[in-house]
Design an enzyme around this catalytic site. Sequence first.
Site, PDB file in Angstrom:
ATOM      1  N   HIS A  19      26.902  17.071  40.351  1.00 18.34           N
ATOM      2  CA  HIS A  19      25.791  16.119  40.290  1.00 18.34           C
ATOM      3  C   HIS A  19      25.191  16.123  38.882  1.00 18.34           C
ATOM      4  O   HIS A  19      24.720  17.130  38.394  1.00 18.34           O
ATOM      5  CB  HIS A  19      24.755  16.584  41.314  1.00 18.34           C
ATOM      6  CG  HIS A  19      23.643  15.621  41.562  1.00 18.34           C
ATOM      7  ND1 HIS A  19      22.538  15.548  40.763  1.00 18.34           N
ATOM      8  CD2 HIS A  19      23.470  14.699  42.541  1.00 18.34           C
ATOM      9  CE1 HIS A  19      21.717  14.617  41.243  1.00 18.34           C
ATOM     10  NE2 HIS A  19      22.264  14.086  42.319  1.00 18.34           N
ATOM     11  N   CYS A  79      13.776   8.318  42.527  1.00 26.22           N
ATOM     12  CA  CYS A  79      13.474   9.258  41.442  1.00 26.22           C
ATOM     13  C   CYS A  79      13.390   8.577  40.086  1.00 26.22           C
ATOM     14  O   CYS A  79      12.642   9.001  39.204  1.00 26.22           O
ATOM     15  CB  CYS A  79      14.531  10.346  41.390  1.00 26.22           C
ATOM     16  SG  CYS A  79      16.213   9.712  41.452  1.00 26.22           S
ATOM     17  N   CYS A  80      14.185   7.523  39.898  1.00 28.45           N
ATOM     18  CA  CYS A  80      14.294   6.943  38.557  1.00 28.45           C
ATOM     19  C   CYS A  80      13.013   6.254  38.075  1.00 28.45           C
ATOM     20  O   CYS A  80      12.614   6.455  36.925  1.00 28.45           O
ATOM     21  CB  CYS A  80      15.479   5.990  38.472  1.00 28.45           C
ATOM     22  SG  CYS A  80      17.063   6.759  38.882  1.00 28.45           S
ATOM     23  N   GLU A 133      27.138  11.519  43.031  1.00 26.82           N
ATOM     24  CA  GLU A 133      26.412  11.144  41.802  1.00 26.82           C
ATOM     25  C   GLU A 133      26.845  12.075  40.681  1.00 26.82           C
ATOM     26  O   GLU A 133      26.019  12.624  39.945  1.00 26.82           O
ATOM     27  CB  GLU A 133      24.898  11.258  42.029  1.00 26.82           C
ATOM     28  CG  GLU A 133      24.436  10.491  43.268  1.00 26.82           C
ATOM     29  CD  GLU A 133      22.941  10.555  43.522  1.00 26.82           C
ATOM     30  OE1 GLU A 133      22.376  11.644  43.366  1.00 26.82           O
ATOM     31  OE2 GLU A 133      22.349   9.514  43.863  1.00 26.82           O
ATOM     32  N   GLY A 152      19.670  24.308  45.322  1.00 26.88           N
ATOM     33  CA  GLY A 152      20.806  23.386  45.272  1.00 26.88           C
ATOM     34  C   GLY A 152      20.577  22.270  44.276  1.00 26.88           C
ATOM     35  O   GLY A 152      21.530  21.697  43.743  1.00 26.88           O
ATOM     36  N   HIS A 153      19.351  21.925  44.033  1.00 30.41           N
ATOM     37  CA  HIS A 153      19.020  20.907  43.028  1.00 30.41           C
ATOM     38  C   HIS A 153      18.127  21.552  41.982  1.00 30.41           C
ATOM     39  O   HIS A 153      16.955  21.824  42.232  1.00 30.41           O
ATOM     40  CB  HIS A 153      18.325  19.709  43.663  1.00 30.41           C
ATOM     41  CG  HIS A 153      18.285  18.495  42.773  1.00 30.41           C
ATOM     42  ND1 HIS A 153      17.954  18.555  41.429  1.00 30.41           N
ATOM     43  CD2 HIS A 153      18.532  17.185  43.040  1.00 30.41           C
ATOM     44  CE1 HIS A 153      18.015  17.320  40.915  1.00 30.41           C
ATOM     45  NE2 HIS A 153      18.364  16.484  41.862  1.00 30.41           N
ATOM     46  N   GLU A 177      23.530   7.277  36.526  1.00 27.91           N
ATOM     47  CA  GLU A 177      22.150   7.242  37.020  1.00 27.91           C
ATOM     48  C   GLU A 177      21.161   7.297  35.863  1.00 27.91           C
ATOM     49  O   GLU A 177      21.321   8.066  34.914  1.00 27.91           O
ATOM     50  CB  GLU A 177      21.924   8.418  37.972  1.00 27.91           C
ATOM     51  CG  GLU A 177      20.552   8.359  38.621  1.00 27.91           C
ATOM     52  CD  GLU A 177      20.283   9.535  39.546  1.00 27.91           C
ATOM     53  OE1 GLU A 177      21.234  10.155  40.045  1.00 27.91           O
ATOM     54  OE2 GLU A 177      19.086   9.828  39.752  1.00 27.91           O
ATOM     55  N   HIS A 214      16.083  20.694  48.421  1.00 31.26           N
ATOM     56  CA  HIS A 214      15.165  20.197  47.388  1.00 31.26           C
ATOM     57  C   HIS A 214      13.753  20.781  47.365  1.00 31.26           C
ATOM     58  O   HIS A 214      12.887  20.246  46.669  1.00 31.26           O
ATOM     59  CB  HIS A 214      15.039  18.663  47.475  1.00 31.26           C
ATOM     60  CG  HIS A 214      16.317  17.933  47.151  1.00 31.26           C
ATOM     61  ND1 HIS A 214      17.533  18.292  47.649  1.00 31.26           N
ATOM     62  CD2 HIS A 214      16.557  16.856  46.374  1.00 31.26           C
ATOM     63  CE1 HIS A 214      18.467  17.462  47.210  1.00 31.26           C
ATOM     64  NE2 HIS A 214      17.907  16.595  46.424  1.00 31.26           N
ATOM     65  N   CYS A 225      18.256   8.587  35.767  1.00 30.44           N
ATOM     66  CA  CYS A 225      17.722   9.950  35.630  1.00 30.44           C
ATOM     67  C   CYS A 225      18.683  10.875  34.895  1.00 30.44           C
ATOM     68  O   CYS A 225      18.246  11.810  34.222  1.00 30.44           O
ATOM     69  CB  CYS A 225      17.437  10.552  37.006  1.00 30.44           C
ATOM     70  SG  CYS A 225      15.974   9.880  37.788  1.00 30.44           S
TER      71      CYS A 225
END
Lengths: 626, 626
Positions: B242, B396-397, B294, B179-180, B310, B128, B312
Amino acid sequence: MEKFIGKPVSFDQIDVTDGFWKEKQELFYKVTIKSVYDRFEETGRFEALKFNWKEGMPNKPHIFWESDVTKWIEGAAYFLQKKRDPELETKVDELVERMVNTQDENGYLNAYFTVVEPDARFTRRTDHELYCAGHLVEGAIAYAKATGKTAMLQVAEKYIDLIDRVFRIDHSAKFDTPGHEEIELALMKLYDYTKEERYKLLAEYFINTRGTSNRDETYSFTDQEHMQSHLPVRKQFTAEGHSVRALYLYSGMADLALRNKEEELFQVCKELFSNIVNKRMYITGGIGSTHRGESFTFDYDLPEYTAYNETCASIALAMFCRRMWLIEPNGIYADCAEKALYNTVLSGVSLSGDSFFYENPLAVDPDRNIFNDSRPQGLKEHLPIMERVKVFDCSCCPPNLLRVVGSIADYMYSTAEDVIFAHCFMDAAGTVWLQDKAISLVQKTKYPYEGRIEITTQTDGTYTLALRIPAWAKKADITINGEEISAPVKDGYAYCKRSWKTGDKVSLNLEMEIKVLEANPKVVDLCGRAAVTRGPLVYCAESADNNYELRDARISRSGEYTTIQDSICKAEIPVITTSASVRDGFDQLYRDKSATRHTVPLKLIPYFARANRGKTELCTWFLLED
Amino acid sequence: MEKFIGKPVSFDQIDVTDGFWKEKQELFYKVTIKSVYDRFEETGRFEALKFNWKEGMPNKPHIFWESDVTKWIEGAAYFLQKKRDPELETKVDELVERMVNTQDENGYLNAYFTVVEPDARFTRRTDHELYCAGHLVEGAIAYAKATGKTAMLQVAEKYIDLIDRVFRIDHSAKFDTPGHEEIELALMKLYDYTKEERYKLLAEYFINTRGTSNRDETYSFTDQEHMQSHLPVRKQFTAEGHSVRALYLYSGMADLALRNKEEELFQVCKELFSNIVNKRMYITGGIGSTHRGESFTFDYDLPEYTAYNETCASIALAMFCRRMWLIEPNGIYADCAEKALYNTVLSGVSLSGDSFFYENPLAVDPDRNIFNDSRPQGLKEHLPIMERVKVFDCSCCPPNLLRVVGSIADYMYSTAEDVIFAHCFMDAAGTVWLQDKAISLVQKTKYPYEGRIEITTQTDGTYTLALRIPAWAKKADITINGEEISAPVKDGYAYCKRSWKTGDKVSLNLEMEIKVLEANPKVVDLCGRAAVTRGPLVYCAESADNNYELRDARISRSGEYTTIQDSICKAEIPVITTSASVRDGFDQLYRDKSATRHTVPLKLIPYFARANRGKTELCTWFLLED
């Protein structure tokens, strides 16, 4: 009818002569005994008994491998009981010889705790040593009865003597009661077989100590619950935790209640039974809604796709029922045993007899299951496998099936004073001891496919024949020598008392109609859906027969349902045909137009015959039109 | 209409003046900004920016904590953009100061990889760092635009310069693509803001390298899929892995396709969009069917109880849609964005503005969820929590909601040559730049509760106002200054071209009827069930309003549905009342009698208003009678 006076009638006394179970037994004799043996041989389970394993070698012994072996022996013994077979006995004898050779001088016997972790003997409650000991006892008794050979029984008794000393007398183990029950009912069986009071004492010790021991309470509440030691057994009123462990325990409790005529313990067993069948059991007699801990969950939680329903759990449920009907004659127990045996238990083995399911879900969606297969370990959600396999890492179910099919006639009769109870119906001839008198009975039937059962007595005498009227039978007629009689019915049994003459023929005619069943509205997963049954059999549909979205098929109570003879993988099996309505497909994901429906034929097969034709969608609960 | 010529209209230019979103923004300004700040303060997220943490201290920095902080800053900035607030700015300034102080001389900035694992910088794809850098950029731009203060932007640009060197130029990191995802769209935003070509180059590098790098392919296929690098992006036609990562990537891809006018990349985006909305999206605009990773699962897999959805992910879906409508004007994108925003996104925050959901399932069964809560870790199956919480470990949300509500007017308009597209409707006044001309538009509406939208132009000029006709509107009338007109409709937009005079009033009347929707028969979980919607809102029922088994409630298309004004936790919200039939309860678990049904009133509330009144059963898909 008084309670606590029932006596079992063992399959020893009965020969299955024809029909459904004869066919199964022949298949098991020809295929299953050998197939399970070969898989156990390949995976090192038999080799492990030699105690030769060393670090770095393949097939490291597992803590419960002995139980697989002794359950296989027990299963094989049930067939040997009917027909000696030198080749098969040689195999067993070799295994027994290994046990004789490797058993510790003090009686201890477990490969894992000898060659892998010798210092850990009797230190970990969760490690199945006593569970294995229980199966050793059961196997040993079976083999001794079948062959007269007592070497294995001596091994078992020697081990039990050690366990008695270590647990009941010296308390020198690191725990007091086993994390996986089974030894309790095995000890009761050993007590019945040997009449040695100390075996009953030890069983009582394990049952009564459970849930009361400080030393055992080193686990969380949930873990205790998993092992049924969250409460003393007499305070357990809901079925909790690992379902096989639970039902083995409850079986042991029922054994004890019967032998001791203990009302309190029986009432607990009855509450547990009632909790299971009225709130926690699938329509197939499957129990244990979740793979998490292979366990019970909570009332009315009966999801279809993720249903665990271990084959062994339903075997254990049938065992519990058989004990309960000895204490109190009530058709609810045989109804339940029958449901478990004909549906979930037999679903655990292929029609070919050589491959098995551990889990028996009510619905399978190949897309979803394939997704599951493709997930890496960390992301994995548990879903049952879709095709049977020949052996599992934890391969308890295959030899358990062998035991139950070999001794299936155990479920036919019991006695209480001058009453012979006929619980489960099969084409078989046998002798029932009523007090000191041997009564020969011949039962002819095409059950479970047809509802007509004929029982002919071969012995003169005055006694009562109590015929079970299953709850599913809306109508049951009884004739004796062709004349309709009206027998008093109590708690699911029709009591036919008379002075019987050799050749008297009783005919029980159960109306075996096709039923459309709904589940209690509290079962959120089944609202709006219905299942189809006929007699004791639950029916299901597979995409192998029905090429449309089975989940979307809507059936009707008022539809026409027809039973026709068919064959599935060469087995002659009656199937049910009806029609269903399904929506025409459309492209959108969501839309507000009314569904256009068209009618399709729907073919239903018995649930036990599922999954014999490759990966397929499975549906047991259908949308209900009306 | 040509493709690739759309231009966004930023919320900067628009003031939300009244109605639904004004109320939300006021709540967020009064409650949410502070509540999220306080929770982040308490949990050490702000303290971590000081880089003072040492082994043994509480609140060990997490690899993605920076993104929480900068997303909160971005959200706060969107409110500051509308109204400066010294107290709030002081808070932001202090945080920025910490970043200025702790940023490495070479530009690097991440607390975890400075105080916990300094040697692991840029070594692990899955950790991340670049995701955090992306959010730093977005926060910095927002804060610079809102306040003119550029310190954070300088930090961000310095960090991006390092990343550009390490990744694109020197390839000295241990991996090639993050990766994200998130940095891709952030870089495109930075490019738009600064006009520095190298930022677009870096975004392109990350997007084009994805799925083609040997160095990144050290993971299993499923893990690659989880991170959308299982294939080069131009070969990805189904939404995998994801869901937040996926949609951030797709947003960046759409950004790039637009800027480069790249047809191939756009077609890929369109395929992905289509795969999502036609096969993998809940009716609430929720995506990511499973908590496992997720992630997306497979076509038509939309289970209700375990839906992950989710918050987000639906925010990211709306972001993707907003980019897609710039490339190609088609109402499908705004329809989808609206569905996501009004349902899943807003379901992520309580009506009180201070507590949140990460997951937004379609059904909740309190019994089942409580069982889940009580399971020990090892036995745990994932089910969503039932009550909102103030902060998550992975939080995060909440700040993402802050961003989206603060900048919600971003979703109102876009332009393309002489056309102003009106996508999402809200009561707001703003200025749209059409080529070089500023057009002032005032929109009055009680949307989403009422279907009437009035747009008054405050500027003379000839241009086209393209009004979106949502797919859910069976009928849409347009009047200009009271006179009904017939505007040509193409791909969901009614194109009203004329020489506008100041004060001209366009009225769009969307027939907002209550609809009963069914899902595609391929969705096994929804067969036999229907959902109720009105306009863009999906409705649901809670046991707080309906005291019976909601899963068993059967509604009918032909039933009477009435919208009435009601209040939920003091918020005025139109609810829908209708009737349903439910079965009378019975004791047995299974039975063959026909259900006795009785009629009950059924009260439905908007899905976004769910779970504001304690633990409750939730049902969105009801059994459908007809």
